[in-house]
Design an enzyme around this catalytic site. Structure first.
Site, mmCIF file in Angstrom:
data_model
loop_
_atom_site.group_PDB
_atom_site.id
_atom_site.type_symbol
_atom_site.label_atom_id
_atom_site.label_comp_id
_atom_site.label_asym_id
_atom_site.label_seq_id
_atom_site.Cartn_x
_atom_site.Cartn_y
_atom_site.Cartn_z
ATOM 1 C CG ASN A 1 124.891 110.905 142.103
ATOM 2 O OD1 ASN A 1 123.954 110.727 141.340
ATOM 3 N ND2 ASN A 1 126.083 111.318 141.683
ATOM 4 C CD GLU A 2 126.883 109.279 138.660
ATOM 5 O OE1 GLU A 2 128.042 109.688 138.714
ATOM 6 O OE2 GLU A 2 126.084 109.628 137.794
ATOM 7 C CE1 TYR B 1 124.745 111.586 133.709
ATOM 8 C CE2 TYR B 1 124.634 113.510 132.286
ATOM 9 C CZ TYR B 1 124.438 112.925 133.512
ATOM 10 O OH TYR B 1 123.922 113.665 134.543
ATOM 11 C CD GLU C 1 122.684 112.506 137.521
ATOM 12 O OE1 GLU C 1 123.606 112.824 136.752
ATOM 13 O OE2 GLU C 1 122.810 112.481 138.744
ATOM 14 C CD GLU D 1 129.754 118.495 135.194
ATOM 15 O OE1 GLU D 1 128.676 118.583 135.802
ATOM 16 O OE2 GLU D 1 130.275 117.411 134.898
HETATM 17 C C1 BGC Z 1 126.643 113.400 138.170
HETATM 18 C C2 BGC Z 1 126.417 114.889 138.208
HETATM 19 C C3 BGC Z 1 127.220 115.543 137.086
HETATM 20 C C4 BGC Z 1 126.773 114.972 135.771
HETATM 21 C C5 BGC Z 1 127.463 115.572 134.561
HETATM 22 C C6 BGC Z 1 126.529 112.830 136.784
HETATM 23 O O1 BGC Z 1 127.192 111.639 136.687
HETATM 24 O O2 BGC Z 1 125.750 112.760 139.048
HETATM 25 O O3 BGC Z 1 126.788 115.377 139.448
HETATM 26 O O4 BGC Z 1 127.095 116.930 137.104
HETATM 27 O O5 BGC Z 1 127.090 113.604 135.788
HETATM 28 O O6 BGC Z 1 128.832 115.357 134.604
#
Ligand code: BGC
Length: 581
Positions: free
Chosen positions: A262-263, A397, A477, A535
């Protein structure tokens, strides 16, 4: 303050345990466990290695009631809100009203092990660095919460999956906890941890929910950090491969999608800023720019080695990639300087890990700016990296405006003490008109503004300009933290999460527009997150869930956004499980 003196003594004592000085004077901690030994969860390990690791973390909370797997109870019917207040309308009624998703589009909810499981010390799990950070670093978590208990998904997963099945989403993306399977990161295997994940996978399969599994979501086993500094040491690559191959070999027949990491961009903050003395023992590479790029380097190599093994040797059935943390960087004007600043920002975020889509190497701007800070990739390593992803996975995001620094990028790129080094650009979420780039999320996620049109631009930019080799892209995501959600006195008030609902509608609309209008082959979209969770730096008060978690009763309640998303997928031809309500 970093440490109380008592805890400092403790950590030093632990680090001295079994320590030996290497030629360079660097002590290493060796845990006296042999690879052949099977870890027995019922054996009393007090005064032994696992107990010492947990001692380093400190007292771990447990839930007073839920301490074993709970059988699901019947699900209530969901009416969803809407009689006196409508759902959020689409901004694109004409173009989108009849648009349909391509067949087989993957969609579902997401979570990660440390952020949701709880039961931190149960059934033989070893600590990860996040147990230590949340317990011992006073500046780590804004509300001082930890992952000790949370929603206790570790014991309530049957209920949670039953609900997902009723919701009908075909996929669920989550991660496996490395230290649940290898409590020390390597060596003895924890049979109880394996049994747990066997049951979790079987339960998903029973409902027809397809798992998309991340092998690593930042929870590096603490023992490996103590021993050699985690991802700053090449030894981690083999330890990761040993663990990851074990998991893949066991579950591949049920898992169509694997994420190696993950990232990897997490190296930026996890390896740059943490206070020395808590995570970083007094040896090894301390936090800072070197550690950041070394962490990225071994992560990329570990990914590539695993992906090549998966297809070439193991002959895996599924698809494999890693998830990128990527935000859309828009130049604030079309001036050459602003365009270059936006390009540099992109190079330093997704370009850094773009080798699978290019010649396998780091971008030229990173090489020029970082010099010897950036590890070099050999010819063989570049060949290994190139082509090591089956599809592009974007955790996208939000968006930023980027502008040129007043003195230009070049002066900064030559000056390692420039505060903007090494990105050497200036980013902001305030538009030239004085508004934020979009409505703000909760203050605990101050980096997050709702920018739905940004995801559409970004999907086109990645597949047409940044990495034209990408033929298949998944938004792995996206999600939103409703402002002030933890401030409501009543759950019914909290679950009318209008700003998240608007974000979800806007993002999904724009992902669909990227497919139908811009002809980008987007093959999936996963919403963060199935329910409220931990978080990282903000803790449990910043909520990203599509379901509200009451942390006293462990009740989960679907929010308005949960229904908005489901309505959207129904309207646009998303596939649902046969038993969906
Ligand atoms: C991450 C998550 C995180 C979310 C919100 C994502 O980049 O994979 O673990 O909770 O961002 O910050």
């Amino acid at each position: 303050m970093m440490f109380s003196s008592a805890s400092r003594t403790l950590v030093l004592a632990l680090l001295t345990l079994g320590a030996s000085a290497s030629r360079g004077g660097t002590p290493t901690v060796s845990y006296n466990v042999s690879a052949a030994e099977t870890y027995l969860p019922n054996k009393d390990y007090s005064n032994e290695q696992l107990a010492l690791l947990w001692y380093q973390v400190g007292p771990v909370a447990t839930h007073p009631v839920v301490t074993a797997t709970v059988e699901p109870t019947p699900e209530p019917s969901w009416a969803g809100p809407g009689e006196f207040h409508p759902f959020v309308a689409s901004n694109y009624p004409e173009e989108l009203a009849v648009a349909k998703l391509p067949p087989g589009f993957n969609w579902g909810m997401t979570s990660s092990a440390y952020q949701l499981e709880g039961a931190a010390k149960d059934e033989g799990r070893g600590p990860s660095i996040w147990d230590l950070l949340s317990h011992r670093n006073p500046n780590q978590v804004a509300d001082n919460s930890t992952g000790d208990v949370l929603a206790q998904h570790y014991y309530l997963y049957k209920q949670d999956f039953q609900r997902l099945a009723k919701y009908g989403s075909p996929y669920y993306s989550t991660s496996i906890s490395w230290p649940r399977i290898f409590p020390f990161g390597k060596g003895p295997i924890n049979e109880a941890g394996i049994k747990h994940y066997d049951d979790v996978i079987a339960e998903l399969v029973k409902h027809g929910i397809k798992p998309a599994l991340s092998l690593f979501h930042w929870d590096t086993p603490l023992a490996l950090f103590n021993e050699y500094g985690g991802w700053t040491n090449p030894k981690i690559v083999d330890d990761y491969l040993n663990y990851a191959k074990f998991v893949i070999a066991r579950y591949d027949k049920h898992v169509p999608v694997w994420f190696t990491f993950n990232e990897p961009q997490y190296c930026n903050w996890q390896y740059s800023y943490y206070p020395a003395g808590i995570l970083y023992p007094s040896y090894g590479i301390g936090p800072g720019i070197n550690a950041r790029f070394i962490c990225g380097h071994y992560t990329l190599l570990a990914h590539a080695k695993l992906a090549k093994w998966y297809h070439n040797e193991f002959k895996g059935k599924g698809r494999i990639s890693f998830k990128n943390s990527g935000n859309y960087y828009q130049p604030v004007t079309n001036s050459t300087g602003d365009l270059e600043a936006a390009k540099r920002a992109t190079d330093f975020s997704i370009g850094w890990f773009g080798g699978p889509w290019t010649d396998g190497d780091y971008p030229q701007s990173l090489k020029d700016t970082l010099g010897e800070i950036l590890p070099t990739l050999s010819k063989a390593e570049k060949a290994l990296i190139k082509g090591s992803c089956d599809f592009y996975a974007l955790d996208g995001y939000t968006a930023f405006y980027v502008s040129e620094l007043p003195g230009g990028a070049n002066a900064c790129a030559r000056n390692r003490s420039d505060p903007n080094y090494p990105e050497c650009g200036s980013s902001s979420q305030v538009a030239p008109n004085g508004f934020s780039i979009g409505p703000a999320a909760d203050a605990g996620a101050s980096w997050l503004k709702s920018t739905p049109t940004g995801i559409r631009k970004f999907l086109s930019a990645i597949t047409k300009e940044i990495f034209p080799a990408v033929k298949d892209i998944v938004v792995s995501e996206f999600g939103f933290a409703e402002p002030f959600e933890s401030e409501y006195a009543s759950v019914p008030d909290a679950i009318w999460d209008l700003r998240r609902t608007d974000y979800i509608q806007g993002f999904l609309d724009n992902i669909l527009l990227a497919i139908t209008e811009d002809h980008v082959n987007v093959t999936g979209a996963y919403i963060w997150s199935i329910m409220d969770n931990f978080e990282w730096g903000s803790g449990i008060k910043t909520r990203f869930g599509m379901q509200y978690v009451s942390y006293d009763t462990l009740t989960r309640t679907p929010k308005a956004s949960w229904f908005q998303a489901r309505n959207w997928f129904k309207r646009h031809g998303g596939e649902f499980l046969p038993g969906a309500e």
